[in-house]
Scaffold this active site. Sequence first.
Site, short mmCIF file in Angstrom:
data_model
loop_
_atom_site.label_atom_id
_atom_site.label_comp_id
_atom_site.label_asym_id
_atom_site.label_seq_id
_atom_site.Cartn_x
_atom_site.Cartn_y
_atom_site.Cartn_z
N CYS A 83 7.47 34.05 -52.26
CA CYS A 83 8.49 33.49 -51.26
C CYS A 83 9.60 32.85 -52.50
O CYS A 83 10.34 33.65 -52.54
CB CYS A 83 7.92 31.90 -50.70
SG CYS A 83 8.74 31.18 -49.84
N HIS A 193 3.70 34.86 -48.19
CA HIS A 193 2.80 33.72 -48.62
C HIS A 193 1.23 34.48 -48.82
O HIS A 193 1.14 34.95 -48.11
CB HIS A 193 2.49 32.37 -48.41
CG HIS A 193 3.96 31.62 -48.20
ND1 HIS A 193 4.05 30.40 -49.26
CD2 HIS A 193 4.80 31.31 -47.77
CE1 HIS A 193 5.34 30.20 -49.07
NE2 HIS A 193 6.26 30.92 -47.98
N GLU A 195 -0.85 33.59 -49.76
CA GLU A 195 -2.49 32.35 -50.27
C GLU A 195 -2.56 32.59 -48.40
O GLU A 195 -3.94 31.76 -47.94
CB GLU A 195 -1.62 31.94 -51.40
CG GLU A 195 -0.87 30.22 -49.94
CD GLU A 195 0.41 30.95 -50.70
OE1 GLU A 195 1.30 29.82 -50.17
OE2 GLU A 195 0.89 31.88 -51.12
#
Length: 216
Positions: A83, A193, A195
């Site tokens: 990001c 992202h 995650e």
Amino acid sequence: MQSVAVIDYGMGNLHSVERALRHEAPPGTQIVLTDDLAVIRDADRLVFPGQGAAADAMQALRSLGLDTVLPELAATRPFLGMCLGQQILLDWSAENDGVDLLGVIPGKVERFPGHAIDSAGRRLKIPHMGWNVVRQVQDHPLWQGLPREPWFYFVHSYRVLPTRAEDVVGETDYGDPFASVIARGSMFAMQCHPEKSAADGLRLLNNFLRWDGAWR
């Protein structure tokens, strides 16, 4: 035992990144969330997340002494930007009336144009938020086991515009195609992202934790 430092410079929720890495880490891996320059220097792998404004991020990096160290470290060991941690790797951002960045990858960061439209002619909302496809445009070890067009989660108003086409390994369409993934040597960085990107994101993190940092 290998060590992975998640760089904490006060920008964004880093605990979700830490949890996802722990979930995928091989046995014996030490994962630490840290702003300690000595710990970051000694780590075998570095993860550089971030959310927020470019000017605040650069001020935080300078205060920790990381603005001069990160370009060196990104070239010497496996390094994953996420990001804002992708954007900061370029030369300059239009955010906050113009901000000089780390200069690891030649290029600039600009806001999505306000007139962008989708394939049906509808005006696109800024920020670009939600799930979108990342189209692989170059082979890379971190793509191993992923489909050619995996889905990842995005939240951003600015996009990177690398100078060199060879630094782009993934593209995403939002109005026009933009460079959602860039790479050079031991550095790999994504606007999205991983995650928060379910199975595809976890697979990419798994690949990163086992990657030797070699590419081209």
